[in-house]
Scaffold this motif. Structure first.
Motif, PDB file in Angstrom:
ATOM      1  N   CYS A 106      -4.432 -17.192  10.160  1.00  0.00           N
ATOM      2  CA  CYS A 106      -3.954 -18.401  10.821  1.00  0.00           C
ATOM      3  C   CYS A 106      -2.763 -19.009  10.091  1.00  0.00           C
ATOM      4  CB  CYS A 106      -5.087 -19.419  10.938  1.00  0.00           C
ATOM      5  SG  CYS A 106      -5.938 -19.749   9.384  1.00  0.00           S
ATOM      6  N   THR A 132     -13.591 -16.052   7.281  1.00  0.00           N
ATOM      7  CA  THR A 132     -13.590 -15.057   6.214  1.00  0.00           C
ATOM      8  C   THR A 132     -12.468 -15.311   5.209  1.00  0.00           C
ATOM      9  OG1 THR A 132     -12.452 -13.639   7.776  1.00  0.00           O
ATOM     10  CG2 THR A 132     -14.782 -13.186   7.402  1.00  0.00           C
ATOM     11  N   GLU A 133     -11.870 -16.486   5.285  1.00  0.00           N
ATOM     12  CA  GLU A 133     -10.792 -16.852   4.354  1.00  0.00           C
ATOM     13  C   GLU A 133      -9.692 -15.791   4.401  1.00  0.00           C
ATOM     14  OE1 GLU A 133     -12.538 -17.695   0.531  1.00  0.00           O
ATOM     15  OE2 GLU A 133     -13.863 -19.229   1.343  1.00  0.00           O
ATOM     16  N   CYS A 134      -9.424 -15.294   5.598  1.00  0.00           N
ATOM     17  CA  CYS A 134      -8.500 -14.160   5.743  1.00  0.00           C
ATOM     18  C   CYS A 134      -7.045 -14.590   5.773  1.00  0.00           C
ATOM     19  CB  CYS A 134      -8.826 -13.398   7.020  1.00  0.00           C
ATOM     20  SG  CYS A 134      -8.186 -14.198   8.517  1.00  0.00           S
ATOM     21  N   ARG A 135      -6.786 -15.822   6.110  1.00  0.00           N
ATOM     22  CA  ARG A 135      -5.440 -16.418   6.123  1.00  0.00           C
ATOM     23  C   ARG A 135      -4.546 -15.914   7.240  1.00  0.00           C
ATOM     24  NH1 ARG A 135      -2.541 -15.644   1.247  1.00  0.00           N
ATOM     25  NH2 ARG A 135      -1.723 -17.728   1.218  1.00  0.00           N
ATOM     26  N   THR A 162      -5.857 -22.586   6.107  1.00  0.00           N
ATOM     27  CA  THR A 162      -7.235 -22.950   6.442  1.00  0.00           C
ATOM     28  C   THR A 162      -8.230 -22.263   5.511  1.00  0.00           C
ATOM     29  OG1 THR A 162      -6.524 -23.206   8.716  1.00  0.00           O
ATOM     30  CG2 THR A 162      -8.888 -23.137   8.347  1.00  0.00           C
ATOM     31  N   ARG A 199     -11.453 -26.048  12.927  1.00  0.00           N
ATOM     32  CA  ARG A 199     -12.280 -25.786  11.747  1.00  0.00           C
ATOM     33  C   ARG A 199     -11.877 -26.773  10.642  1.00  0.00           C
ATOM     34  NH1 ARG A 199     -14.577 -21.157  11.120  1.00  0.00           N
ATOM     35  NH2 ARG A 199     -13.001 -19.915  12.156  1.00  0.00           N
ATOM     36  N   LYS A 239      -5.341 -17.548  16.688  1.00  0.00           N
ATOM     37  CA  LYS A 239      -5.031 -16.468  15.761  1.00  0.00           C
ATOM     38  C   LYS A 239      -6.239 -16.013  14.950  1.00  0.00           C
ATOM     39  CE  LYS A 239      -0.779 -16.614  17.092  1.00  0.00           C
ATOM     40  NZ  LYS A 239      -0.812 -17.787  17.978  1.00  0.00           N
ATOM     41  N   CYS A 240      -7.330 -16.724  15.077  1.00  0.00           N
ATOM     42  CA  CYS A 240      -8.514 -16.416  14.277  1.00  0.00           C
ATOM     43  C   CYS A 240      -9.418 -15.435  15.027  1.00  0.00           C
ATOM     44  CB  CYS A 240      -9.275 -17.708  13.995  1.00  0.00           C
ATOM     45  SG  CYS A 240     -10.827 -17.441  13.124  1.00  0.00           S
ATOM     46  N   HIS A 241      -9.835 -14.390  14.305  1.00  0.00           N
ATOM     47  CA  HIS A 241     -10.708 -13.394  14.930  1.00  0.00           C
ATOM     48  C   HIS A 241     -12.065 -13.981  15.297  1.00  0.00           C
ATOM     49  CE1 HIS A 241     -11.073 -13.398  10.614  1.00  0.00           C
ATOM     50  NE2 HIS A 241     -12.298 -12.969  10.726  1.00  0.00           N
ATOM     51  N   PHE A 242     -12.502 -15.006  14.563  1.00  0.00           N
ATOM     52  CA  PHE A 242     -13.774 -15.642  14.918  1.00  0.00           C
ATOM     53  C   PHE A 242     -13.642 -16.374  16.247  1.00  0.00           C
ATOM     54  CE2 PHE A 242     -14.927 -14.942  10.532  1.00  0.00           C
ATOM     55  CZ  PHE A 242     -16.271 -14.610  10.652  1.00  0.00           C
TER      56      PHE A 242
END
Ligand code: SF4
Ligand code: SF4
Lengths: 542, 173
Positions: free
Chosen positions: A167, A162-165, A177, A118, A101-104
């Motif tokens: 995930c 990016t601490e986007c949440r 995360t 991570r 689910k993470c764009h990274f």
């Protein structure tokens, strides 16, 4: 004769089965994938622990001598302080729901960019000291010890989140995360490791008020230039009240919108709207930065920078605060402000729109209203006149910025406003918007140019969805309600969907707003000619 | 047209093998995900790789294709590889990676029916496509470099205007 490698040999970057466990593969600090380090002087000025010179690409990071003890103690302290952290360390069942689910992760295919792994980078250290099995069995159960490479690895991956949440939305246990990343960044700061792009604005906000460190009188002049530009476009010069006591509302927005293209046009939209409403408000030069790079540093730094908002509301006697379009500013307000610096000064009241009489009960505690809510309410009550046809050359989509979307649930208000100021609106695919929105790839202080390459791969899922609606529905514009997005999305669009322009919501509001006594609009706020202007009857040619 | 028919009959296997070869350039632990999830937005890398694979094959096989169509289909894939942590050679060698697959799957059949010349033409088309990809790769890298400069400029756009005005002796006053 020496043999040249075949193409297959060139691409074979890995054997069919890796010899090493994923946890043992060390990151490579290649240019373009790490941020420049914070300057020693900056860290000293801010009284950050263990300031020192270091280079991420160097072998030795010049850590303080007792670095391991510092880190172990700091970790223990945080486990004690944040129950959530302890919980997050304990309860992950490795179900993998967050993994893709993470764009990274999607952009890099690096397993350590899976949110679960991570977090595992820190959890493996936790296991050694805090779990019985880890103490006994060590590596067999995924426990490991601190060493200098581990520090490097934590740093590397804490600045690839990016601490986007996004995930956490998919985790059945609600493991966040982003909070783990925030803790890892705090730990790194304990041994003097920070990034220039974050700490320089923190310093400027601490000492001068805005992220570039522009002195108050100059700041006012720069805003006045924007008011001049408003006059050029509309024939009306909006007022720019600064540091005035006794107004009902204090308006705070990210200072990026005063300095940066295209954010300045959103700022002009605010000026025009407030002028048209004859709003009883003031700006402040002290609280002239809504954004909070402290929140990318440590909880204490976030608290310190945030404190200016209430302090200034108190000094100026404002009853409530209207906040501009920003992302992480709203995360801080909505989730942390109360415990950081609350309760609000006692003279403040639950915000009530002076134009419509609507009471914003959702802001009863923080006393802060998001401008998208404020404007949506105006439109709902028919209090402003809009001519959306001025934006008819635009086919727009809307990018949900991670923080307003996931940290405060601001999903429908911006869309409501957008649909009233633009006739052509198209959504991006369902699993890339609203709560499931994909990050711009450069939030949380990663919007610096030296990692442009990393940003382009991390922003790929967003760019990919944008490209889809561009090709399928002719979308040529993307609106957003975040100042960082206004800086990060233009290069992302130029790369993945060239031809798509980016703006804040209130730039489009400013374009559509029909003001009392305004001159005929022939150009938009960027002073570009409006394509669909019909010539008036020639008025008595000379 | 015999050659085209033979190519068409082998599209599925060649495309699948090439997609696997591309996935194998990523870490072992993540290949499974790339293989299995089909959502174009939830698994964009696999989606863009498959799109590139199909078009690449058709163009090599000699289907009637417009260059802009080919370019558009390769666009995302090349751009992605241009910003991932690969050497330029590693980024683009995947295009050539179709060659050994074709030699294994298609060449023998073509030889059997005396179509060697047609087969070699197809390989030459692959070489041309690799050059096209090279252009696209360079363009992507230039876009990234430009973005860095543009961003620095944009960050201070208003500040620069203000400074300029001061320099002009505040003529606005
Ligand atoms: S918070 Fe966002 S960037 Fe960080 S791991 Fe989760 S999805 Fe990735
Ligand atoms: S979804 Fe939650 S429980 Fe599952 S692996 Fe991710 S963090 Fe762990």
């Amino acid at each position: 004769m020496a043999k040249l490698p075949t193409p297959q040999m060139l691409v074979a970057s890995r054997p069919a089965f890796p010899e090493q466990d994923w946890l043992d593969i060390k990151p490579e600090f290649a240019p373009g994938s790490f941020c420049y380090p914070a300057k020693k002087e900056t860290m000293e000025l801010l009284h950050m622990p263990n300031p020192h010179d270091w280079d991420p690409a160097a072998e030795d990071w010049n850590l303080p001598e007792n670095w391991e003890k510092i880190l172990c103690d700091a970790f223990a302290e945080r486990l004690e302080k944040h129950r959530s952290l302890k919980l997050f360390m304990d309860i992950c069942v490795r179900c993998g729901a967050c993994a893709d689910k993470c764009h990274f992760f999607l952009g890099t295919n690096d397993p350590k960019n899976m949110p679960v792994l991570r977090a595992e980078l820190l959890r493996s250290l936790y296991r050694r000291d805090y779990t019985m099995l880890g103490k006994l069995l060590g590596k067999k159960v995924g426990a490991r010890s601190w060493d200098k490479d581990v520090v490097k690895e934590l740093f590397y991956y804490a600045y690839q989140c990016t601490e986007c949440r996004r995930c956490s939305l998919f985790c059945p246990y609600g493991i966040d995360t982003a909070e783990i990343t925030a803790i890892v960044r705090e730990l790194m700061h304990e041994v003097g490791l920070g990034t220039h792009w974050i700490m320089d604005p923190v310093k400027n906000c601490s000492f001068t008020g805005n992220h570039l460190g522009i002195q108050p009188h100059s700041f006012v002049e720069i805003v006045e230039m924007l008011a001049d530009d408003c006059e050029t476009v509309t024939g009306i010069r909006p007022k720019t009240p600064f540091n005035e006591k006794g107004h009902e509302i204090l308006f705070i927005t990210p200072s990026g919108d005063v300095f940066a293209d295209p954010g300045i046009y959103t700022f002009m939209g605010y000026l025009l709207l407030f002028h048209e409403l004859d709003l009883d408000y003031t700006f402040s030069t002290y609280a002239s930065e809504g954004g909070n790079f402290g929140s990318f540093t440590s909880f204490n730094m976030a608290k310190k920078l945030n404190a200016k908002m209430y302090a200034e509301a108190e000094r100026l006697g404002a009853k409530w605060i209207l906040g501009g379009e920003c992302g992480h500013m709203w995360r801080v307000i909505n989730q942390y402000m109360d415990t950081y610096n609350g309760p609000s000064p006692s003279h403040m009241i639950t915000p009530k729109s002076p134009i419509t009489g609507t009471v914003f009960k959702n802001a009863a505690s923080t006393k802060m209203v998001h401008i998208a809510e404020f404007t949506a309410d105006l439109i709902h009550h028919n209090k402003i006149k809009l001519d959306p046809s001025r934006n008819d050359h635009i086919v727009t989509t809307f990018h949900d910025s991670c923080n307003p979307a996931r940290a405060m649930g601001l999903l429908d208000e911006p869309r409501y406003v957008l649909k009233h100021v633009c006739n052509n609106f198209v959504e991006m695919p369902e699993n890339t918007i609203r709560e499931q929105t994909f990050c711009c790839g450069a939030g949380s202080g990663l919007n610096t140019e030296e990692i442009m390459e990393l940003r382009m791969r991390a922003g790929m899922p967003r760019g990919n969805a944008l490209r889809y609606v561009q090709q399928k529905f002719g979308v040529n514009h993307m609106a957003c309600v975040c100042a960082i997005d206004r800086a990060t999305l233009p290069p992302l669009a130029d790369y993945w969907a060239p031809g798509v322009t980016v703006s804040g919501l209130h730039e489009l509001v400013g374009n559509a707003l029909v003001m009392k006594g305004e001159a005929k609009r022939t150009m938009d706020l960027r002073q570009e000619d409006l394509p669909n202007v019909v010539d008036d009857e020639p008025e008595g040619e000379e | 047209m015999l050659s085209l028919e033979i190519f068409r009959a082998h599209k599925k296997e060649v495309v699948a093998a090439w997609v696997e070869a591309v996935f194998a350039t990523y870490p072992f632990e993540t290949t499974g995900f790339l293989r299995t999830k089909q959502d174009p937005f939830g698994n964009p890398v696999a989606h863009m790789t498959r799109e590139a694979a199909s078009t690449l094959f058709d163009a090599v096989a000699g289907e009637d294709m417009h260059p802009p169509t080919v370019k558009n289909a390769l666009d995302r894939f090349i751009k992605l590889r241009a910003v991932q942590k690969f050497l330029p050679s590693q980024s683009l060698a995947v295009i050539h990676a179709m060659k050994p697959i074709l030699r294994e799957q298609v060449l023998p059949k073509m030889q059997d029916v005396g179509q060697l010349a047609a087969y070699l033409e197809a390989e030459s088309r692959l070489d041309s496509l690799a050059l096209l990809a090279f252009d696209m790769y360079c363009e992507a890298r230039e876009t990234v470099a430009e973005a860095r400069i543009k961003e620095i400029r944009n960050q201070h756009a208003q500040l620069a205007r203000w400074a300029q005005r001061l320099e002009d002796g505040g003529k606005a006053e």
